[in-house]
Design a protein around this motif. Structure first.
Motif, mmCIF file in Angstrom:
data_model
loop_
_atom_site.group_PDB
_atom_site.id
_atom_site.type_symbol
_atom_site.label_atom_id
_atom_site.label_comp_id
_atom_site.label_asym_id
_atom_site.label_seq_id
_atom_site.Cartn_x
_atom_site.Cartn_y
_atom_site.Cartn_z
ATOM 1 N N ASP A 1 6.944 10.479 -5.576
ATOM 2 C CA ASP A 1 6.345 9.165 -5.361
ATOM 3 C C ASP A 1 4.892 9.362 -4.953
ATOM 4 O O ASP A 1 4.570 9.402 -3.766
ATOM 5 C CB ASP A 1 7.128 8.396 -4.292
ATOM 6 N N ALA A 2 4.015 9.502 -5.957
ATOM 7 C CA ALA A 2 2.599 9.739 -5.674
ATOM 8 C C ALA A 2 1.939 8.477 -5.151
ATOM 9 O O ALA A 2 2.136 7.386 -5.697
ATOM 10 C CB ALA A 2 1.876 10.219 -6.928
ATOM 11 N N GLY A 3 1.185 8.594 -4.083
ATOM 12 C CA GLY A 3 0.492 7.449 -3.510
ATOM 13 C C GLY A 3 -0.911 7.313 -4.061
ATOM 14 O O GLY A 3 -1.453 8.233 -4.686
ATOM 15 N N LEU A 4 -1.484 6.157 -3.835
ATOM 16 C CA LEU A 4 -2.878 5.944 -4.215
ATOM 17 C C LEU A 4 -3.787 6.707 -3.257
ATOM 18 O O LEU A 4 -3.398 7.028 -2.130
ATOM 19 C CB LEU A 4 -3.215 4.458 -4.169
ATOM 20 N N GLU B 1 -14.962 0.087 -4.202
ATOM 21 C CA GLU B 1 -13.840 0.832 -4.771
ATOM 22 C C GLU B 1 -13.913 2.311 -4.399
ATOM 23 O O GLU B 1 -13.432 3.174 -5.129
ATOM 24 C CB GLU B 1 -13.820 0.666 -6.286
ATOM 25 N N LYS B 2 -14.513 2.642 -3.285
ATOM 26 C CA LYS B 2 -14.599 4.030 -2.857
ATOM 27 C C LYS B 2 -13.246 4.485 -2.307
ATOM 28 O O LYS B 2 -12.481 3.684 -1.769
ATOM 29 C CB LYS B 2 -15.686 4.187 -1.803
ATOM 30 N N PHE B 3 -12.988 5.781 -2.448
ATOM 31 C CA PHE B 3 -11.688 6.296 -2.038
ATOM 32 C C PHE B 3 -11.781 7.786 -1.734
ATOM 33 O O PHE B 3 -12.800 8.444 -2.007
ATOM 34 C CB PHE B 3 -10.638 6.052 -3.122
ATOM 35 N N VAL B 4 -10.688 8.305 -1.179
ATOM 36 C CA VAL B 4 -10.580 9.725 -0.841
ATOM 37 C C VAL B 4 -9.205 10.216 -1.297
ATOM 38 O O VAL B 4 -8.188 9.697 -0.837
ATOM 39 C CB VAL B 4 -10.721 9.957 0.680
ATOM 40 N N THR B 5 -9.171 11.167 -2.211
ATOM 41 C CA THR B 5 -7.894 11.797 -2.539
ATOM 42 C C THR B 5 -7.584 12.833 -1.468
ATOM 43 O O THR B 5 -8.495 13.501 -0.960
ATOM 44 C CB THR B 5 -7.922 12.471 -3.922
ATOM 45 N N ALA B 6 -6.315 12.977 -1.117
ATOM 46 C CA ALA B 6 -5.975 13.874 -0.011
ATOM 47 C C ALA B 6 -4.508 14.263 -0.068
ATOM 48 O O ALA B 6 -3.677 13.568 -0.674
ATOM 49 C CB ALA B 6 -6.280 13.212 1.334
ATOM 50 N N ILE B 7 -4.204 15.381 0.565
ATOM 51 C CA ILE B 7 -2.832 15.801 0.823
ATOM 52 C C ILE B 7 -2.708 16.086 2.313
ATOM 53 O O ILE B 7 -3.528 16.816 2.893
ATOM 54 C CB ILE B 7 -2.451 17.056 0.022
ATOM 55 N N HIS C 1 -1.859 11.736 -1.599
ATOM 56 C CA HIS C 1 -2.643 10.518 -1.867
ATOM 57 C C HIS C 1 -3.527 10.752 -3.090
ATOM 58 O O HIS C 1 -4.748 10.920 -2.978
ATOM 59 C CB HIS C 1 -3.502 10.150 -0.663
ATOM 60 N N GLY C 2 -2.911 10.797 -4.264
ATOM 61 C CA GLY C 2 -3.682 10.904 -5.496
ATOM 62 C C GLY C 2 -4.438 12.195 -5.672
ATOM 63 O O GLY C 2 -5.440 12.241 -6.394
ATOM 64 N N PRO D 1 -4.419 -0.903 0.216
ATOM 65 C CA PRO D 1 -4.078 -2.322 0.068
ATOM 66 C C PRO D 1 -3.681 -2.722 -1.349
ATOM 67 O O PRO D 1 -3.060 -3.766 -1.546
ATOM 68 C CB PRO D 1 -5.359 -3.044 0.505
ATOM 69 N N LEU D 2 -4.017 -1.891 -2.360
ATOM 70 C CA LEU D 2 -3.669 -2.216 -3.734
ATOM 71 C C LEU D 2 -2.238 -1.821 -4.078
ATOM 72 O O LEU D 2 -1.737 -2.204 -5.139
ATOM 73 C CB LEU D 2 -4.635 -1.505 -4.704
ATOM 74 N N ALA D 3 -1.603 -1.014 -3.208
ATOM 75 C CA ALA D 3 -0.250 -0.538 -3.489
ATOM 76 C C ALA D 3 0.774 -1.424 -2.800
ATOM 77 O O ALA D 3 0.538 -1.928 -1.698
ATOM 78 C CB ALA D 3 -0.091 0.907 -3.032
ATOM 79 N N SER D 4 1.937 -1.603 -3.467
ATOM 80 C CA SER D 4 3.001 -2.405 -2.872
ATOM 81 C C SER D 4 3.751 -1.634 -1.800
ATOM 82 O O SER D 4 4.270 -2.217 -0.845
ATOM 83 C CB SER D 4 3.982 -2.865 -3.959
ATOM 84 N N ASP D 5 3.850 -0.306 -1.955
ATOM 85 C CA ASP D 5 4.563 0.536 -0.995
ATOM 86 C C ASP D 5 3.669 1.684 -0.555
ATOM 87 O O ASP D 5 2.821 2.168 -1.311
ATOM 88 C CB ASP D 5 5.847 1.104 -1.614
ATOM 89 N N ARG D 6 3.875 2.122 0.659
ATOM 90 C CA ARG D 6 3.171 3.297 1.147
ATOM 91 C C ARG D 6 3.785 4.552 0.552
ATOM 92 O O ARG D 6 4.980 4.591 0.264
ATOM 93 C CB ARG D 6 3.252 3.347 2.667
#
Length: 345
Positions: free
Chosen positions: A253-256, A212-218, A232-233, A262-267
């Motif tokens: 429309d904030a993204g993950l 469940e690792k991730f990177v928040t970014a703009i 991206h969150g 892959p957990l989001a329905s839309d980009r």
């Protein structure tokens, strides 16, 4: 006197206090075993040689004091001498192991920080009609190596920017930051649309991140009169208009975060923000707004907007960084990266 200087003189001060106390108390009370405090304290911060020297001083004090107390060559004093020698030997061994571990840790930190400096290249101070200011504040020593990342590149599609924060810290976070920056630097030149750059980053991370690792970014792209943002969150940027108004740019429309696509329905979708001559935009990581003072209060970034109005953007950002450090009263618990963009008139 500094704390380091006080530690250097502490063993001698303790032994001197023991000697004076023993003389004043007279032969009826025995304080000589307390001389072992000298080499014990010396092993905490001194070298092996210094610990040995302090042990010799303890022995040199023990012999005349034993004669003063009429204990010379008696079993009590012989036991004290054996104790001083034993404590000194153990202290020398402990000091040797401590210094070896400190050298190993210093080497690891140097390698990791050198790698991080290579990854986080100096950003250009000017890009097209933009002035760019950067501030990167490292966290406390135990969390010094973090995963904050940033980049500014001039491409055929305009000036593109990235600021992000990798979940976690240490070498693993630095490795993830390397993947993100490498993918961005390549995609920023190749892809004509910002959302396609985002898709390339997501694809790259999906091959390298696990669990469940991730990177928040703009991601951002500067155009005439506007700037495109893709969130991206990540904490929303702060837009400072030339009219004096400061607004947090919340995405419709904030993204993950990257890595969780892959957990989001839309980009996530880009959104446009006016960015005209004289305007400024501050992009930052959560280490800024999550910094707390002694009372637990978060850093009030919205109340410090006036610091960002200085004529020179770098001076403005330096003033904000200094205020942030004053707010915490010491090292930050997390890295804090900030990019301030100023559109020239």
């Amino acid at each position: 006197m500094s704390a380091q200087g006080a530690l250097r003189w502490l063993p001698f001060g303790v032994m001197a206090a023991v000697a004076v106390t023993d003389v004043l108390a007279g032969p009826s009370l025995g304080f000589l075993p307390l001389l072992t405090l000298g080499p014990s304290f010396a092993s905490v911060s001194g070298s092996v040689q210094r610990t040995a020297m302090v042990g010799l001083v303890a022995l040199a004090l023990c012999i005349p004091l034993a004669a003063y107390n009429d204990l010379l060559l008696r079993w009590q004093n012989n036991l004290t001498i054996v104790t001083i020698v034993s404590v000194t030997g153990v202290g020398m061994l402990a000091g040797h192991l401590r210094l070896r571990r400190e050298r190993e840790l210093a080497d690891v930190r140097l390698v990791a920080e050198a790698a991080q400096r290579v990854l986080l290249r100096p950003v250009p101070r000017r890009a097209a009609d933009l002035q760019v200011a950067l501030s990167y504040t490292s966290a406390a020593a135990e969390a010094r190596i973090g995963g904050d990342l940033y980049e500014v590149v001039t491409t055929p599609h305009g000036v593109r920017l990235l600021i992000g924060d990798v979940q976690g810290k240490g070498l693993e976070a630095v490795e993830t930051a390397a993947w993100v920056l490498g993918a961005f630097r390549e995609a920023a030149y190749d892809e004509p649309e910002l959302d396609e750059v985002s898709a390339r980053l997501e694809a790259s991370l999906s091959r390298h991140l696990g669990g469940e690792k991730f990177v928040t970014a703009i991601l951002a792209e500067v155009h005439d009169g506007e700037i495109l943002l893709l969130n991206h969150g990540h904490p929303p940027p702060l837009h400072l208009g030339v009219d004096g108004e400061a607004v947090a740019v919340e995405p419709a429309d904030a993204g993950l975060p990257l890595g969780l696509g892959p957990l989001a329905s839309d980009r996530p979708k880009t959104h446009q923000v006016p960015f005209r001559g004289g305007d400024r935009i501050l992009l930052f990581t959560d280490g800024v707004i999550e910094a707390r003072d002694d009372g637990g209060a978060f850093y009030p970034l919205s109340d410090r907007v006036h610091l960002l109005r200085a004529d020179d953007p770098q001076d403005a950002l330096d003033a904000l960084r200094a205020d942030l450090v004053r707010h915490t009263g010491g090292p930050l618990p997390d890295d804090a990266a900030m990019l301030l963009l100023h559109r020239q008139t």
